[in-house]
Design an enzyme around this catalytic site. Structure first.
Site, PDB file in Angstrom:
ATOM      1  N   ASP A 126      -1.251   2.377  41.007  1.00  0.00           N
ATOM      2  CA  ASP A 126      -2.357   2.710  41.913  1.00  0.00           C
ATOM      3  C   ASP A 126      -3.639   2.577  41.106  1.00  0.00           C
ATOM      4  O   ASP A 126      -3.609   2.451  39.875  1.00  0.00           O
ATOM      5  CB  ASP A 126      -2.208   4.159  42.425  1.00  0.00           C
ATOM      6  CG  ASP A 126      -3.366   4.585  43.325  1.00  0.00           C
ATOM      7  OD1 ASP A 126      -3.782   3.784  44.187  1.00  0.00           O
ATOM      8  OD2 ASP A 126      -3.870   5.718  43.170  1.00  0.00           O
ATOM      9  N   SER A 127      -4.763   2.654  41.807  1.00  0.00           N
ATOM     10  CA  SER A 127      -6.044   2.616  41.118  1.00  0.00           C
ATOM     11  C   SER A 127      -6.297   3.916  40.349  1.00  0.00           C
ATOM     12  O   SER A 127      -7.192   3.966  39.520  1.00  0.00           O
ATOM     13  CB  SER A 127      -7.153   2.423  42.150  1.00  0.00           C
ATOM     14  OG  SER A 127      -7.126   3.499  43.063  1.00  0.00           O
ATOM     15  N   CYS A 147      -0.683   1.925  46.543  1.00  0.00           N
ATOM     16  CA  CYS A 147      -2.105   1.944  46.868  1.00  0.00           C
ATOM     17  C   CYS A 147      -2.262   1.105  48.137  1.00  0.00           C
ATOM     18  O   CYS A 147      -1.860  -0.066  48.159  1.00  0.00           O
ATOM     19  CB  CYS A 147      -2.853   1.312  45.693  1.00  0.00           C
ATOM     20  SG  CYS A 147      -4.597   1.015  45.983  1.00  0.00           S
ATOM     21  N   THR A 162      -4.948   0.045  49.456  1.00  0.00           N
ATOM     22  CA  THR A 162      -5.973  -0.982  49.264  1.00  0.00           C
ATOM     23  C   THR A 162      -5.350  -2.225  48.634  1.00  0.00           C
ATOM     24  O   THR A 162      -5.496  -3.339  49.136  1.00  0.00           O
ATOM     25  CB  THR A 162      -7.087  -0.426  48.349  1.00  0.00           C
ATOM     26  OG1 THR A 162      -7.544   0.806  48.912  1.00  0.00           O
ATOM     27  CG2 THR A 162      -8.223  -1.395  48.207  1.00  0.00           C
ATOM     28  N   GLU A 179     -10.372  12.411  43.389  1.00  0.00           N
ATOM     29  CA  GLU A 179     -10.267  12.161  41.935  1.00  0.00           C
ATOM     30  C   GLU A 179     -11.014  13.262  41.157  1.00  0.00           C
ATOM     31  O   GLU A 179     -10.643  13.612  40.046  1.00  0.00           O
ATOM     32  CB  GLU A 179     -10.862  10.795  41.566  1.00  0.00           C
ATOM     33  CG  GLU A 179     -10.114   9.601  42.135  1.00  0.00           C
ATOM     34  CD  GLU A 179      -9.004   9.058  41.220  1.00  0.00           C
ATOM     35  OE1 GLU A 179      -9.030   9.341  40.020  1.00  0.00           O
ATOM     36  OE2 GLU A 179      -8.108   8.364  41.738  1.00  0.00           O
ATOM     37  N   CYS A 193      -4.285   5.919  52.780  1.00  0.00           N
ATOM     38  CA  CYS A 193      -4.735   5.870  51.381  1.00  0.00           C
ATOM     39  C   CYS A 193      -3.898   6.905  50.662  1.00  0.00           C
ATOM     40  O   CYS A 193      -3.733   8.028  51.160  1.00  0.00           O
ATOM     41  CB  CYS A 193      -6.214   6.219  51.294  1.00  0.00           C
ATOM     42  SG  CYS A 193      -6.806   6.372  49.590  1.00  0.00           S
ATOM     43  N   THR A 194      -3.368   6.535  49.512  1.00  0.00           N
ATOM     44  CA  THR A 194      -2.437   7.448  48.843  1.00  0.00           C
ATOM     45  C   THR A 194      -3.144   8.662  48.216  1.00  0.00           C
ATOM     46  O   THR A 194      -2.478   9.579  47.748  1.00  0.00           O
ATOM     47  CB  THR A 194      -1.609   6.701  47.774  1.00  0.00           C
ATOM     48  OG1 THR A 194      -2.506   6.022  46.880  1.00  0.00           O
ATOM     49  CG2 THR A 194      -0.690   5.690  48.420  1.00  0.00           C
ATOM     50  N   HIS A 195      -4.469   8.652  48.227  1.00  0.00           N
ATOM     51  CA  HIS A 195      -5.198   9.844  47.787  1.00  0.00           C
ATOM     52  C   HIS A 195      -5.263  10.906  48.891  1.00  0.00           C
ATOM     53  O   HIS A 195      -5.452  12.084  48.611  1.00  0.00           O
ATOM     54  CB  HIS A 195      -6.639   9.493  47.410  1.00  0.00           C
ATOM     55  CG  HIS A 195      -6.790   8.826  46.084  1.00  0.00           C
ATOM     56  ND1 HIS A 195      -6.341   7.559  45.845  1.00  0.00           N
ATOM     57  CD2 HIS A 195      -7.354   9.258  44.927  1.00  0.00           C
ATOM     58  CE1 HIS A 195      -6.634   7.225  44.591  1.00  0.00           C
ATOM     59  NE2 HIS A 195      -7.244   8.244  44.012  1.00  0.00           N
TER      60      HIS A 195
HETATM   61  N1  DGL Z   1      -5.295   5.239  46.593  1.00  0.00           N
HETATM   62  C1  DGL Z   1      -5.759   3.983  46.994  1.00  0.00           C
HETATM   63  C2  DGL Z   1      -5.306   3.602  48.381  1.00  0.00           C
HETATM   64  O1  DGL Z   1      -4.237   4.003  48.785  1.00  0.00           O
HETATM   65  C3  DGL Z   1      -7.150   3.530  46.786  1.00  0.00           C
HETATM   66  C4  DGL Z   1      -8.172   4.324  46.151  1.00  0.00           C
HETATM   67  C5  DGL Z   1      -9.298   3.489  45.622  1.00  0.00           C
HETATM   68  O2  DGL Z   1     -10.267   3.225  46.343  1.00  0.00           O
HETATM   69  O3  DGL Z   1      -9.197   3.104  44.479  1.00  0.00           O
HETATM   70  O4  DGL Z   1      -5.961   2.855  49.062  1.00  0.00           O
END
Ligand code: DGL
Length: 259
Positions: free
Chosen positions: A6-7, A69, A71, A148, A180-182
């Site tokens: 992931d990022s 991720c 994205t 984050e 989004c995984t966040h």
């Molecule tokens: N966690 C990521 C997702 O699922 C992206 C977060 C980012 O923008 O880096 O899209």
């Protein structure tokens, strides 16, 4: 090993779920914190970073890759599948299947980063899976930095979430994909602001469940992996808040190796 990237810390919500679903297979995690966020970047840049991440994981022993991720899944999956010979899983299709099955009214909301929303991948796959559905997408670019930063229960975060979700609330959706995984880190703030009757679909849990099913159905996958061994977590930058969030997600002390 199951390579997961992931990022940043968001993919740890996937890694944690994979640990629970497939406890016998070791995980190799890479969080590209030095280059996060991906969601505000162009497709070309996200593909380039994703390629680097996949290469790192494969060079370090991964024989299956999970793009944890949304994205990167939305713009880089095809390229990675073309360029690497290991099986590559993404997090969008499993969430699409769950959302399409869960929605009664067919009015489905999707929240994600700007790049995920711009790719329209959720919309495309949801319409393919359930042609009668109406999809309402909303980019929420401030949520990744807030997660984050560990601002998981602040008034400011609640206000921003309310503001982002208002148009989706007005559309009377009955299902909302956390694309989004966040976002699972913010789920308890999202639920009351979108309404308690709206079903939240967590793309991290959906992806882990999908992986679990794939492993039980496809013998070629299990055959690629050895069992036992230690899970390893790598980050391209290490900060105090990352350490704190990793420990909050896994509920144990975490060793994060810098690469
Ligand atoms: N966690 C990521 C997702 O699922 C992206 C977060 C980012 O923008 O880096 O899209």
């Amino acid at each position: 090993m199951i390579g997961i990237f992931d990022s940043g810390v968001g993919g740890m919500t996937v890694a944690k779920a994979v640990e629970q679903v497939l406890p016998t297979y070791p995980i190799l995690y890479l969080g590209d914190l030095a280059r996060t966020p991906y969601g505000t970047k162009s497709a070309e840049t996200i593909i380039e970073y994703s390629r680097d991440n996949a290469r790192f994981l494969i060079e370090n022993g991964a024989t299956v890759i999970v793009i944890a991720c949304n994205t990167a899944s939305s713009v880089a999956t095809e390229t990675l599948r073309r360029e690497f010979s290991v099986p590559i899983f993404e997090v969008i299709s499993p969430a699409v299947s769950e959302a399409a099955a869960a929605s009664k009214s067919g009015r489905i909301g999707v929240i994600g980063t700007s790049a995920t929303v711009r790719s329209a991948m959720y919309e495309k796959l949801l319409r393919q899976t359930r042609p009668d559905c109406q999809v309402f997408q909303r980019a929420c670019p401030l949520l990744v930095p807030l997660a984050e930063e560990g601002w998981l229960n602040r008034q400011e975060t609640k206000m921003i979430i309310r503001r982002y979700l208002l148009p989706l609330r007005n559309q009377q959706i009955d299902t909302l994909v956390l694309g989004c995984t966040h976002y699972p880190l913010l789920a308890t703030l999202i639920q009351p602001r979108i309404g308690k009757r709206v079903r939240l679909i967590d793309s991290s849990l959906a992806a882990a469940a999908f992986l679990g099913r794939a492993f039980s159905e496809r013998t070629d996958l299990a055959g690629r992996l050895s069992t036992g061994g230690k899970n390893r977590f790598f980050v391209t930058d290490r900060t105090e808040s990352v350490q704190r969030i990793a420990e909050m997600i896994f509920r144990r002390p975490m060793e994060l190796d810098l690469v």
